[in-house]
Motif scaffolding. Structure first.
Motif, short mmCIF file in Angstrom:
data_model
loop_
_atom_site.label_atom_id
_atom_site.label_comp_id
_atom_site.label_asym_id
_atom_site.label_seq_id
_atom_site.Cartn_x
_atom_site.Cartn_y
_atom_site.Cartn_z
N GLN B 12 0.84 -1.21 0.00
CA GLN B 12 0.00 0.00 0.00
C GLN B 12 0.87 1.26 0.00
O GLN B 12 1.83 1.37 0.75
N GLN B 13 0.51 2.23 -0.84
CA GLN B 13 1.25 3.49 -0.89
C GLN B 13 0.84 4.37 0.29
O GLN B 13 -0.34 4.43 0.62
N GLY B 15 2.06 7.64 0.28
CA GLY B 15 2.11 8.99 -0.29
C GLY B 15 3.47 9.30 -0.88
O GLY B 15 4.33 8.42 -1.00
N SER B 16 3.64 10.57 -1.22
CA SER B 16 4.91 10.99 -1.80
C SER B 16 5.18 12.44 -1.41
O SER B 16 4.27 13.15 -1.01
N TRP B 72 2.17 11.01 7.84
CA TRP B 72 1.18 9.96 7.57
C TRP B 72 0.68 9.32 8.87
O TRP B 72 -0.51 9.15 9.08
N THR B 109 8.93 8.54 -2.07
CA THR B 109 7.66 7.80 -2.03
C THR B 109 7.78 6.74 -0.95
O THR B 109 8.88 6.27 -0.63
N GLY B 110 6.65 6.35 -0.38
CA GLY B 110 6.65 5.35 0.68
C GLY B 110 5.59 4.30 0.46
O GLY B 110 4.48 4.63 0.02
N VAL B 111 5.95 3.04 0.73
CA VAL B 111 4.97 1.95 0.67
C VAL B 111 5.10 1.12 1.95
O VAL B 111 6.17 1.10 2.59
N THR B 127 11.43 5.14 -1.00
CA THR B 127 12.26 5.26 -2.20
C THR B 127 12.61 6.74 -2.33
O THR B 127 11.72 7.58 -2.39
#
Lengths: 149, 146
Positions: B12-13, B15-16, B72, B109-111, B127
């Motif tokens: 799941q993402q 956000g960025s 987040w 970006t984060g997952v 990332t």
């Protein structure tokens, strides 16, 4: 200069306490472009259950690098700071760092590996309050480039 | 905060974010952190030690990238473990003649990389790229969920 291979296993005792101030937290938060109100506003921090302003997740680098300086500035270690490259970093928080904390760091040289003409040195700072409560463990690897690198 | 182990899924993402960096930002970080290595603010010194120019502190990039996670999750104290390797430098151009223009732009970006229901934690994998290349590798933040 050459890196002393016997550095591995060496420890440096905790130095003078670092007093975590509100303005230091605010300045550091601004410097890493952190906008969360818990870094700036005591009431916002309190709403999350914190006694005072909360330090950003990498704030402990200030204390860790002060501890590292004992090793880097130790003439017997043989480290040329102008040839140092930061290779990796980790922060484990046992509890949040909060304004008003008085923190000390004990430094341990966990690993020294020869790399070409230089060395990779991994250090660990055990950060605790002056009352002995564990706050954070930071680990850091630096690459000291050899003369030909 | 509505984030819990039951609603999170691996992959799941979260956000960025985009981080514009100026030379002044590096001076500010030097002052706040106590890391005054001239490679982060002095062009001639940086070139003299073989760098292409002034580079950002790795710790600046690491510190700025984690804000995506903090915002987040909603509480900076929820980040209980955060690590990275530094692989490529972020070269920050001198834009003092173009006020407001960044000298470098870093994308984050984060997952969700892992969820541990028993410990009530989640690992967020970041990332972090500059000029299309990863500058942080294995950038992972473990957050405690409420």
């Amino acid at each position: 200069m050459t890196i002393d291979p016997d550095l591995q296993g060496r420890s440096y005792a905790a130095g003078e306490p670092y007093a975590v101030g509100r303005e230091a937290i605010r300045d550091f938060a601004r410097a890493v472009k952190a906008t969360h109100p818990a870094h700036y506003d005591v009431e916002a921090a309190a709403a999350l259950g914190h006694a005072d302003l909360v330090a950003p997740p990498t704030f402990a680098i200030i204390i860790a690098q002060r501890a590292d300086a004992q090793l880097i500035n130790d003439p017997s270690a043989g480290i040329d700071f102008t040839r140092v490259v930061h290779a990796d970093q980790r922060f484990i928080h046992h509890r949040p760092i909060i304004a008003g904390d008085q923190l000390v760091a004990e430094l341990h040289v966990d690993q020294v590996r020869a790399m070409g003409g230089g060395a990779m040195i991994t250090t660990r700072a055990e950060i605790s309050t002056i009352d002995g409560e564990r706050a954070a463990t930071t680990t850091s690897s630096i690459l000291v480039r050899g003369e030909e690198q | 905060m509505a984030v819990s182990t039951t609603t999170l899924e691996v992959g799941q993402q979260i956000g960025s974010s985009t981080i514009g960096i100026t030379r002044q930002d590096l001076v500010r970080y030097a002052g706040a952190s106590g890391d005054f290595n001239p490679i982060h603010w002095n062009q001639a010194f940086a070139e003299g030690v073989g760098l292409p120019g002034v580079i950002a502190h790795g710790m600046f990039t690491m510190g700025a990238a984690v804000q995506l996670v903090t915002d987040w999750i909603g509480d900076p104290a929820a980040v209980v473990d955060y690590q990275t390797r530094f692989t490529k430098p972020v070269i920050v151009e001198d834009t003092t003649a173009q006020p407001g223009e960044p000298g470098a732009v870093v994308e984050v970006t984060g997952v969700v990389g892992a969820v541990d229901a028993e410990a009530s934690t989640a690992r967020i994998d970041l990332t972090v790229t500059f000029a299309g290349q990863k500058v942080l590798v294995k950038a992972q933040a473990v957050v405690r969920l409420r």
